[in-house]
Design a protein around this motif. Sequence first.
Motif, mmCIF file in Angstrom:
data_model
loop_
_atom_site.group_PDB
_atom_site.id
_atom_site.type_symbol
_atom_site.label_atom_id
_atom_site.label_comp_id
_atom_site.label_asym_id
_atom_site.label_seq_id
_atom_site.Cartn_x
_atom_site.Cartn_y
_atom_site.Cartn_z
ATOM 1 N N LYS A 191 -5.226 -1.723 -6.926
ATOM 2 C CA LYS A 191 -6.978 -0.254 -5.873
ATOM 3 C C LYS A 191 -6.223 1.139 -6.409
ATOM 4 C CE LYS A 191 -8.318 -3.831 -3.103
ATOM 5 N NZ LYS A 191 -8.755 -3.557 -1.620
ATOM 6 N N THR A 226 0.937 -1.159 0.390
ATOM 7 C CA THR A 226 -0.034 0.098 0.283
ATOM 8 C C THR A 226 0.659 1.369 0.047
ATOM 9 O OG1 THR A 226 -2.149 -1.185 1.406
ATOM 10 C CG2 THR A 226 -1.744 0.929 0.921
ATOM 11 N N THR A 255 -3.072 0.933 -4.074
ATOM 12 C CA THR A 255 -2.638 -1.122 -3.713
ATOM 13 C C THR A 255 -1.622 -1.331 -4.785
ATOM 14 O OG1 THR A 255 -3.906 -1.275 -2.141
ATOM 15 C CG2 THR A 255 -2.846 -3.026 -3.213
ATOM 16 N N GLN A 310 -5.061 5.741 -0.488
ATOM 17 C CA GLN A 310 -3.468 5.000 -0.961
ATOM 18 C C GLN A 310 -3.819 4.024 -2.380
ATOM 19 O OE1 GLN A 310 -5.191 2.771 2.541
ATOM 20 N NE2 GLN A 310 -6.162 1.113 1.699
#
Length: 249
Positions: free
Chosen positions: A61, A25, A68, A66
């Motif tokens: 993601k 992440t 990923t 954030q």
Amino acid sequence: MEQRDRTAVATFFASEPMAAGRATTLSEGEAHHARVRRIAIGDRLRLVDGAGGVGFGNVVKLGKAQATVDVDLLDRVEPLPVIHLMVPIADRDRMLLVGEKATELSAFSWRPVMWRRSRDVSPRGEGMSFQTRLRARMVGALTQCGGAWLPVIYPDAPPDRTVAACPAGTRWLLDKSGEPLPSLPIAAPITLAIGPEGGLEPGERTDLLASGFMPVTLAPLTLRFDTAAIAGLGIVRAALSAVVERTRG
């Protein structure tokens, strides 16, 4: 997970440990940078952790807070021949510039020194809040230049403590009255010391010489500390790289 190649559309900084076969992440700042760069789900990224780790993976993601990345390859890059940088605590904006260039030129460590004349500077780059800004600039420089190592940032210290903590190896003081740096034999590790604006006071210079620092010069001129630091580091890095290439040949 199927192993993938080392091609990537961009490099980003991973602030958490990476492992092949595990998702990583990225921070909110890196996620914002990814959106600015118009990174999309499925894009392949190169990730660096500033400690020699280089990962490759695909974005799975991407949100506001954030991103990923599914890491499927993880390499380990050894540091270049080691250069330690002793920088004066000085004008903060110029220190930030030096920190950025020190990252691009792969300085191994950053040791800020409170010389006597450093105290006359305002605003100067010191303290934890400045080091936070400095590290952010270094991270930005690292992802742009393609390196794998961030300089180790040490706390502000007076000259005696800094010198006492300096590793063994070649010690050079940038000084216009010294020996021309390009003409000297060179071997890592090297500690490169730069004085403050206005120069070292006589006692400080004497103490450095007594501690094994040899005066070396880039030019028979008085250089500003940021010019001296960047030019000196560049010359030393180029000379060490040439030694490595000769050894390989």
